[in-house]
Structures are given as structure tokens and as C-alpha cells.
Design an enzyme around this catalytic site. Structure first.
Site, PDB file in Angstrom:
ATOM      1  N   ASP A 258       0.870  -1.176   0.000  1.00  0.00           N
ATOM      2  CA  ASP A 258       0.000   0.000   0.000  1.00  0.00           C
ATOM      3  C   ASP A 258       0.906   1.225   0.000  1.00  0.00           C
ATOM      4  OD1 ASP A 258      -2.196   1.665   0.062  1.00  0.00           O
ATOM      5  OD2 ASP A 258      -3.195   0.582   1.673  1.00  0.00           O
ATOM      6  N   TRP A 259       0.342   2.352  -0.369  1.00  0.00           N
ATOM      7  CA  TRP A 259       1.147   3.549  -0.616  1.00  0.00           C
ATOM      8  C   TRP A 259       1.718   4.086   0.710  1.00  0.00           C
ATOM      9  CZ3 TRP A 259      -0.364   1.118  -4.445  1.00  0.00           C
ATOM     10  CH2 TRP A 259      -0.206   1.544  -5.758  1.00  0.00           C
TER      11      TRP A 259
END
Length: 726
Positions: A258-259
Site C-alpha cells: 500500500d502507498w
């Protein structure tokens, strides 16, 4: 003779398809090995981390293209700038907004899930995306989770059955689904650092099955890691979780962070992360620290490999996986061009919305409302007009159009006088911020009461929205009750007019203290582009509601399993969180602890009536390799067509381990004309009744007596059958 020739032809085709598939896989493997031998270490390292907000670099000298990703569990997100979290302001990136995944789960219809995936995959392909970041299958544990609307409910079996066709639909377009968030990301509050402590049994029985189904049955090409920690390792590079994924389940795809969810170079290299995205929030725009070459899996990893601290074989494995993904997507010469905003996509969105809407209360047949009558209908509530494709965080959408509930009612009820009052205002939808409304809520409430006084029927459109601390990424709700003074507004309306039907627009359960006072209640979800049309067709009776709740509505927050055990269970102490409810999540908790919900998992009414009869099983005594086959007759005993969902739950009385009273193990949606009967079969394997035995770190099928529960919700069981497993 013709039949025999037909069968032979099918067998020949099947063999040819298998041969071609195997040949293609072998060819791709040879190509991957050939490419890998030509790559420099620097080129390999470049491929395993971002070059922009939503892309990773290719290798131009070898003709390897970039890999492009997009958010999109409910539609392909608008284009984002290369380095900034801003819209690129394109004029050709407006899309079809599909219903949120809670609505899809509420259809209990895997065929619709396949249609959803196909349509969404076509739009992603048209937009030249290679990886679509969705679907989400995190389990609904608390109704306060700001991101529940993106997921598929509280039951691992339901989520597993619905996620597989969705994945298959997307990927048949040459676009990778990216199932998220792996794993235990069941709240937004403190999500970036909270350490989750949960038993191995609950992990395997509740929180992992949908991911496992995505890998083993859906053959998903990529997985996105969660932000949180599990047993003091971040999920992006969690040794236990990624060992389960890549070794136990034989996942041969790509794990994408995930970012900003990556925190350690060595662990990323050794513990399975393949692509690092979003480290730092500003890319190249603010500082060298956040530049792409300084990601954990960039120059720091290069130096570790060059020094011999990390073996290059770990990098090669990541690159092989990425190349394998590329041959299915960006280097797939046979994939279609895709299409966007077609009539077929709009039709799919409408079907899902219509089948997912849930009728929860309908005193004196308040619904459906006759479109012929010349009556005054008051449409009250901000959610009658508020755009719900906007906001919500990364699932925000730039829809080509969005039909509001008010528009839908106005278009459907041509003979009625439709009056509108906003009633309350929540303020603008801004991610990460609460912006005060510019409206005078006292004035809005007064106007709504005046409209209510002079109307025959009131349709109240309330619930939540996609503002910060509502149904929105980044934080959780602060309260279980309706926000923005809606309870008070509803009570004031009911004082002047008791002919009130409520439509909740939300992705979460809410407290309903006014439930005994209103005539009817619909759970309306976030329905995307066709919202108003789908709701109006249910309200008018043009479409018969058939949705079922994919999660329980507790009467009060303390009745929910996560909240029962206090703050250490939810939300934690900001450092640790303990899943004290263990395997008893959702209806498992309500059933086992005998805590009656306001509305039960699987519950949903219809405008017709159904009779479930002749329930039976194929055997009384089973051996371990047998299949359980449940048969039942479903009759539409009402005066119009409709659909019912038959649900089969299994319980193990006097088990040697703690168990839920019953667990969903099969379901089937049955469409029937008025007066029609169908006899259906529901089949399950005995191994599906196993529990996860922590002492052997494996599944075990316990012998003895079992109870089969057949009904149309977790609380409405029509028939019980007793069986024995030897």
C-alpha cells in the site's frame, strides 16, 4: 450420434486449450528467464519500486514497458498527477461508477459479481491500466470502520464466494486485480502503525479465507499489503503473512505495498514484498528524502546487494514475478482494447444496485408506493441530492454522471407532487478534513418540518456520507448514531407526520433509535452512477427488492463483538490492539452470545412471500470424503415475481474447541415467478467444516454430531437437520 460427436469436439477443444495454455506458460517462462539474464542489477532494482504516484518503470533498452496502476474497487479513479496527490485535470477520464462492494455483497449473487468484474475490467483496459487496486476483502469487524463500504461484509465465506468471480471478470480483460488489504486492516484509525494481535485460529478462520480464495480459486495476479503491523512486523514485509501467501497458498503473483506502507529495506527484500509504492507522500516534489531512488527497495537495497548483505536471488524472484504479471497485462499482445461508459456497463451497475438494495422494514406495505396516485411526496434529507461518487479517499470517482435519489423520484413519480427539503447539511466532502457547512442547519430543519406537514408521504434519505470520519478512508466514525443531528430531525418530522419511510445511504450499520416509529426502512448503500434510478424502481415496485445484509446491525455499539471487550479490542491503545472477540465476529457473536441484533446478517424482505419446504440432506452419516447435499423446495407464494436467498449454516454442538453456534457454509439465490416452485441443491465439502487447530498448525475435521441450519437469514432458521461425521 450427433451428441457423441459434440462431446468429442468439446474434449478436443479442451485439450487444445490446455495445450496452448501450457505452451504459452512455458514460452513466457523462457522469455522471463531470457529477459532476466539481460537485465543489469540497477535495472532490476528500478523495476521493484515506483517511478511516479501510480507507475513503475520498464526497461526501454529491452522494450519492456511501464506498469500502470489505478485505484478502483468501484470504478477507475480519475488520473492523478505524476508526483503530486492532485488530479491531472484530464477531460477524458470520466467513468461509470459502480455500486460499492457492500452492495455487491448484499446481492448474494456471484454471477453479478462476474459481470461487475468484466465491466470494470473493460473500463480499466480502455484507460490503459495494467493493475486495478481492488477488490477489498477485509472483514467487517466494527461498524465504525471508515472503509467498510469498500469491503464484502462480515462473513469470510460470503466474501470468498463473491470475490472470485469479480477477480476473474477483471482479469479476463488483461488487467490484474489487486486484492487488498493483506491482512487484518479492519479499521482506519491508527492504521499506519497499530500492531494487531490475533490468534492463529481467528486469522485462518475469519481474516484470511477471502484472500486464500482469491489466490487459489480466483488466481489473482497481485495482492496489496495492509498498512498495519501483525505481531510487530509491518504487513508489507511480514514474514508469517507472506510465507502463508507465497508458500502455503503457492501465490505466484506480485505483492504490492500500500502507498507508504513500506518501512524496512532488509525485511522487504527477504520477506516477500515485490513492488514498493508511495513511500513518502510527495514523490519528487518536496525533498530528496522522498525521491523514488531513495525508496527502501531502491538505492538502499542496491547497496545491500552490491555489498553481499542481500543475495541477488531475492531480487531475481521479485523481477520474475513482475515480468510474469507484465506478460499477462502490459506485454499481453492479445488483450482487448476495452470500453468505457457503455449502455452495458450502465445496465450492469443498475442490476447490481437493484439486487443489492435491502428492504429491512415495511409496515402495512408502505413500500411499494403507487406511481399512479396523485399524492404529495416529501423527499427530505441531504443524501437525496449529495453526490456520493465523490470523496471517501482513494475510492473517489469522477463519474460521467450520477443520478441522485431526488432525480430518480421525480422521474418515476410523474403524477405526484414531489417536494424537497434538505433538512440538514454536513459540509463539503474533503479528504482528511472536516469543513463546516455554510448552511444554517436550524433553518434547514424548520423548512423540512414545514414540508413534512403538507405531504402525504415522507421519504427520508439520510445515513452517512463520504466525508472525513464518515464512510471514508483515513479515519473511523466517531459515533454509531446518525451524524449531523439526523435523529433529532427525524423525531421532529415524526411529530407532524407519521407516514415516514427511511432510506439509509451508507456502507455501514447505524444506530436506529427511531425504528419503531417509522413505517419502513431501506438500506440503500452507495450505488454509483445509477443511484436514483435503482432506488426509485425499488420504491415504486417496478423492481422487487432481493438484497440481504452482508453484516449485522447491532442495536447498540456495545452489542458488537469488537466493542464489547473495551478499548484494547477496539481501537487499541494506539500501539497495540487485541482481537479479544477471536472467531466470534458478526453474527457468530450475536448467535453464540445470544445478543439479538437490530437486523441480522442475511436479512432482507421482499414484496412477495416465499415458502421454504421439504428440506433434506443426502445422508444422515458421512465419511470424510463425502459431500453434503442439501435439497429444499422454494415456492413464491405471493402475487409477483421475486428472488429469495437460501442460506445454509453449520454448527458443531459439544465441540472440543470453542465454536460459533453456526457458520454460513452455502447459499443460493433463487428467482421465481409468482406461484412458481423450484427444488434446489446446495453442496458443500466436509473439509469446509474443519476448524484451524493451532496445536498442529493445520485444519482438522472434528468427528461427531453436527447441526445443519437452513433459512433465509442467520436469525430466521426454517429447518434444522442433525448429521453425523465419522
Amino acid at each position: 450420434m450427433k451428441y457423441t460427436q459434440f462431446i468429442i469436439a468439446i474434449l478436443i477443444c479442451s485439450v487444445l486449450i490446455l495445450f496452448c495454455s501450457n505452451n504459452l506458460n512455458a514460452q513466457n517462462k523462457n522469455n522471463i528467464d531470457s529477459i532476466l539474464s539481460k537485465l543489469t542489477l540497477k535495472e532490476k532494482i528500478a523495476m521493484i519500486h515506483a517511478q511516479s504516484k501510480f507507475s513503475t518503470p520498464g526497461v526501454p533498452r529491452l522494450g519492456i514497458p511501464e506498469l500502470w496502476m489505478s485505484d478502483g474497487p468501484h470504478g477507475v479513479r480519475a488520473e492523478i498527477s505524476w508526483d503530486k496527490w492532485e488530479h491531472a485535470e484530464w477531460t477524458n477520464d470520466s467513468i461509470t461508477a459502480f455500486p460499492a462492494l457492500t452492495c455487491l455483497a448484499a446481492t448474494f449473487n456471484p454471477k453479478l459479481s462476474k459481470e461487475y468484474g468484466i465491466s470494470l475490467g473493460e473500463e480499466a483496459r480502455y484507460r490503459k491500466k495494467d493493475v486495478l487496486l481492488g477488490p477489498g476483502v477485509n472483514i467487517y469487524r466494527t461498524p465504525l470502520n471508515g472503509r467498510n463500504f469498500e469491503y464484502m461484509g462480515e462473513d469470510p465465506y460470503l466474501a470468498s464466494k463473491m470475490v472470485v468471480p469479480y477477480i476473474q471478470g477483471i482479469q479476463q480483460n488483461g488487467v490484474a486485480a489487486c486484492v487488498k488489504h493483506y491482512a487484518l486492516n479492519n479499521q482506519e484509525k491508527w492504521r499506519t502503525h497499530i500492531n494487531v494481535e490475533v490468534s492463529d485460529r481467528a486469522l485462518h478462520e475469519i481474516y484470511l479465507p477471502a484472500f486464500k480464495a482469491a489466490v487459489e480459486k480466483g488466481k489473482v495476479w497481485s495482492i496489496m499489503s495492509a498498512y498495519n503491523q501483525f505481531r510487530w512486523q509491518y504487513c508489507s514485509h511480514n514474514e508469517k503473512l507472506n510465507t502463508i501467501l507465497k508458500k502455503d497458498w503457492n501465490f505466484n503473483g506480485v505483492i504490492i505495498s500500500d502507498w507508504g506502507a513500506t518501512h524496512n529495506t532488509k525485511q522487504s527484500a527477504l520477506y516477500g514484498l515485490d513492488i514498493e509504492m508511495g513511500t513518502g507522500t510527495d514523490g519528487l516534489t518536496h525533498s530528496l528524502k522522498n525521491a523514488y531512488d531513495n525508496y527502501y527497495m531502491a538505492l538502499p537495497l542496491l547497496k545491500m546487494v552490491e555489498s553481499g548483505e542481500i543475495e541477488e536471488a531475492f531480487i531475481d524472484d521479485k523481477v520474475k514475478r513482475i515480468l510474469g504479471l507484465m506478460f499477462k497485462t502490459t506485454m499481453n499482445k492479445n488483450r482487448s482494447f476495452g470500453k468505457m461508459n457503455t449502455k452495458e456497463h450502465h445496465s450492469t451497475a443498475k442490476k447490481i444496485a437493484s439486487e443489492g438494495i435491502v428492504l429491512l422494514k415495511n409496515n402495512n406495505s408502505f413500500f411499494p408506493i403507487d406511481t399512479i396516485k396523485k399524492i404529495k411526496i416529501a423527499v427530505i434529507g441531504e443524501n437525496a441530492t449529495k453526490k456520493m461518487t465523490l470523496g471517501g479517499g482513494s475510492s473517489e470517482l469522477k463519474a460521467q454522471f450520477e443520478i441522485s435519489p431526488l432525480e430518480g423520484i421525480q422521474n418515476k413519480f410523474k403524477n405526484a407532487t414531489v417536494l424537497h427539503a434538505m433538512g440538514y447539511s454536513s459540509g463539503p466532502s474533503i479528504y482528511g478534513e472536516i469543513i463546516p457547512t455554510e448552511f444554517d442547519n436550524k433553518k434547514l430543519k424548520k423548512e423540512a418540518i414545514e414540508v413534512a406537514k403538507k405531504s402525504d408521504i415522507i421519504l427520508y434519505f439520510g445515513g452517512l456520507n463520504k466525508n472525513h470520519q464518515q464512510d471514508c478512508e483515513g479515519d473511523d466514525r466517531k459515533s454509531f448514531e446518525l451524524p449531523f443531528g439526523q435523529n433529532e430531525l427525524l423525531n421532529e418530522i415524526l411529530k407532524v407526520n407519521q407516514n415516514v419511510g427511511v432510506v439509509l445511504i451508507s456502507g455501514n450499520a447505524v444506530e436506529t433509535p427511531w425504528i419503531l416509529k417509522i413505517k419502513a426502512l431501506i438500506q440503500g448503500w452507495y450505488l454509483g452512477s445509477i443511484t436514483g434510478e435503482a432506488l426509485a424502481e425499488i420504491i415504486s415496485g417496478d423492481v422487487n427488492p432481493s438484497g440481504k445484509l452482508p453484516f449485522s446491525f447491532p442495536k447498540k455499539l456495545k452489542d458488537n463483538s469488537a466493542h464489547y471487550y473495551g478499548e484494547l479490542s477496539y481501537p487499541g491503545d494506539s500501539i497495540n490492539q487485541y482481537y479479544k472477540d477471536d472467531i466470534l465476529v458478526g453474527y457468530r457473536w450475536h448467535d453464540t452470545k445470544k445478543i439479538k441484533p437490530q437486523f441480522a446478517f442475511g436479512e432482507g424482505l421482499s414484496y412477495t412471500t416465499f415458502k421454504i419446504s421439504n428440506v433434506g440432506a443426502n445422508k444422515k452419516v458421512y465419511k470424510q470424503d463425502d459431500k453434503i447435499i442439501i435439497t429444499t423446495t422454494v415456492t413464491n407464494s405471493g402475487d409477483r415475481e421475486g428472488a429469495e436467498v437460501i442460506q445454509v449454516y453449520i454448527g458443531k454442538p459439544n465441540s472440543k474447541v470453542n465454536r460459533a453456534l453456526k457458520e454460513l457454509k452455502a447459499f443460493k439465490k433463487v428467482h421465481l415467478e409468482k406461484g412458481e416452485s423450484k427444488t434446489i441443491e446446495l453442496q458443500l465439502n466436509l473439509k469446509d467444516l474443519s476448524y484451524y487447530n493451532e496445536s498442529i498448525s493445520n485444519w482438522e475435521l472434528e468427528k461427531g454430531n453436527y447441526t445443519i441450519f437452513v433459512g433465509n437469514s442467520s436469525q430466521n432458521i426454517i429447518k434444522k437437520l442433525n448429521i453425523i461425521i465419522k
